[in-house]
Design a protein around this motif. Structure first.
Motif, PDB file in Angstrom:
ATOM      1  N   ARG A 102       5.591  35.917  83.439  1.00 25.41           N
ATOM      2  CA  ARG A 102       5.110  37.160  82.497  1.00 25.41           C
ATOM      3  C   ARG A 102       4.057  36.112  81.572  1.00 25.41           C
ATOM      4  NH1 ARG A 102      10.064  37.906  78.441  1.00 25.41           N
ATOM      5  NH2 ARG A 102      10.444  39.590  80.008  1.00 25.41           N
ATOM      6  N   TYR A 153       1.931  36.107  78.426  1.00 26.61           N
ATOM      7  CA  TYR A 153       1.948  36.378  76.828  1.00 26.61           C
ATOM      8  C   TYR A 153       0.627  36.005  76.290  1.00 26.61           C
ATOM      9  CZ  TYR A 153       4.365  37.069  72.362  1.00 26.61           C
ATOM     10  OH  TYR A 153       4.845  37.401  71.212  1.00 26.61           O
ATOM     11  N   GLU A 160       3.246  43.082  68.926  1.00 24.06           N
ATOM     12  CA  GLU A 160       3.124  42.987  70.221  1.00 24.06           C
ATOM     13  C   GLU A 160       2.649  44.404  71.118  1.00 24.06           C
ATOM     14  OE1 GLU A 160       6.768  39.755  71.204  1.00 24.06           O
ATOM     15  OE2 GLU A 160       7.188  41.882  71.136  1.00 24.06           O
ATOM     16  N   MET A 217       3.313  45.507  74.821  1.00 20.65           N
ATOM     17  CA  MET A 217       4.019  45.206  75.759  1.00 20.65           C
ATOM     18  C   MET A 217       3.836  46.273  77.105  1.00 20.65           C
ATOM     19  SD  MET A 217       7.724  44.573  73.989  1.00 20.65           S
ATOM     20  CE  MET A 217       8.721  44.059  75.492  1.00 20.65           C
ATOM     21  N   ASN A 231      -0.953  40.396  70.232  1.00 18.05           N
ATOM     22  CA  ASN A 231      -0.720  39.704  71.390  1.00 18.05           C
ATOM     23  C   ASN A 231      -0.259  40.834  72.472  1.00 18.05           C
ATOM     24  OD1 ASN A 231       2.216  39.965  71.597  1.00 18.05           O
ATOM     25  ND2 ASN A 231       1.959  38.988  69.280  1.00 18.05           N
ATOM     26  N   GLN A 256       1.630  41.511  76.096  1.00 15.92           N
ATOM     27  CA  GLN A 256       2.679  40.846  77.177  1.00 15.92           C
ATOM     28  C   GLN A 256       2.788  41.841  78.674  1.00 15.92           C
ATOM     29  OE1 GLN A 256       6.569  39.966  75.641  1.00 15.92           O
ATOM     30  NE2 GLN A 256       7.508  41.009  77.269  1.00 15.92           N
ATOM     31  N   THR A 285      -2.553  31.461  75.833  1.00 15.87           N
ATOM     32  CA  THR A 285      -1.601  32.119  76.817  1.00 15.87           C
ATOM     33  C   THR A 285      -0.517  31.455  77.360  1.00 15.87           C
ATOM     34  OG1 THR A 285      -3.792  33.299  77.613  1.00 15.87           O
ATOM     35  CG2 THR A 285      -1.807  33.176  78.774  1.00 15.87           C
TER      36      THR A 285
END
Length: 260
Positions: A38, A40, A178, A180, A209, A211, A230
């Protein structure tokens, strides 16, 4: 847990599991069969992270938050410029459900997915009716473990076209700050253009950010776009031993089982 497992006749897959709770599942009848990374990716000097790590900064909290906002603005300008060349010939069709034309494009990509896909299934996942925006969350009487109730929560889903032809489909969830990524399905030759299209859309949301569990996408964004940090985490998938799964060859995709 036994009640939940009985309810589904032990037909359960744990999509991704952090190493910190792996010890618990070692004692359960589950088999680890896949892992992914993952990504981020953080695009600003995150005030919350700084304040939690350096306690002395709490005395100048306002200054830190101002730097947070300014840093995102500067990074967004640079990153928006980096999207221009590849996205110039593209058009976006924003959608809230999957129609037959889009499904014809998506279905060949999904036919070998561990979690079966259908028009209805993806339409349900990207439907914004399942989310509740609650600006004053403390006064809202309900809560949800899947974080579908938030100060700011909604899906952005769109078809990417070039010269009138579909070259990709992307859906990402904005939750707070976020973004995502839940679906990033694109023709291989247009991966970079569609990744730049994703960034063009994410920048407009002012998310700080991004994800993703798509390793190719994560590596590309990390390399091309300005980011301040990151975090990469290895996540593990498990299945109950009663599941009829070929553990040697089973692959779990980034688009499998995205409910949050």
């Amino acid at each position: 847990m036994s009640i939940a497992m009985n309810a589904v006749n032990n037909k359960a897959v744990v999509k991704f599991l952090g190493k910190d709770i792996e010890a618990y599942y070692r004692k359960q009848p589950f088999t680890e069969f896949a892992h992914r990374t993952r990504y981020y990716i953080i695009f600003n000097l995150d005030a919350n992270i700084l304040l939690s790590k350096i306690s002395s900064l709490k005395h100048i909290k306002g200054v830190v938050k101002a730097i947070d906002s300014v840093s995102l603005s500067f990074v967004s300008v640079f990153n928006a410029f980096k999207t221009k060349k590849n996205t110039k010939p593209l058009t976006y069709e924003y959608v809230s459900c999957i129609d037959e034309n889009l499904w014809q494009f998506l279905s060949p990509f999904c036919e070998k997915d561990l979690i079966p896909k259908s028009k209805a299934y993806i339409s349900w996942q990207i439907d914004n009716n399942q989310y509740t925006n609650a600006p004053i969350r403390d006064k809202y009487p309900h809560n949800c473990l899947l974080s579908t109730i938030y100060k700011r929560v909604y899906n952005i889903s769109y078809i990417i076209k070039k010269e009138g032809h579909i070259i990709g489909f992307t859906s990402f969830l904005v939750r707070g700050k976020e973004a995502m990524v839940r679906y990033f399905i694109v023709k291989d030759e247009y991966l970079e253009a569609c990744a730049d299209a994703l960034m063009e859309n994410v920048i407009q949301t002012k998310a700080t950010n991004l994800q993703t569990e798509n390793e190719t996408l994560g590596k590309y964004i990390k390399k091309k776009f300005v980011n301040l940090y990151t975090d990469k985490r290895k996540l593990y998938a498990l299945a109950h031993n009663d599941m009829n799964i070929d553990f040697e060859n089973a692959v779990i995709n980034d688009r499998d089982g995205n409910f949050a």
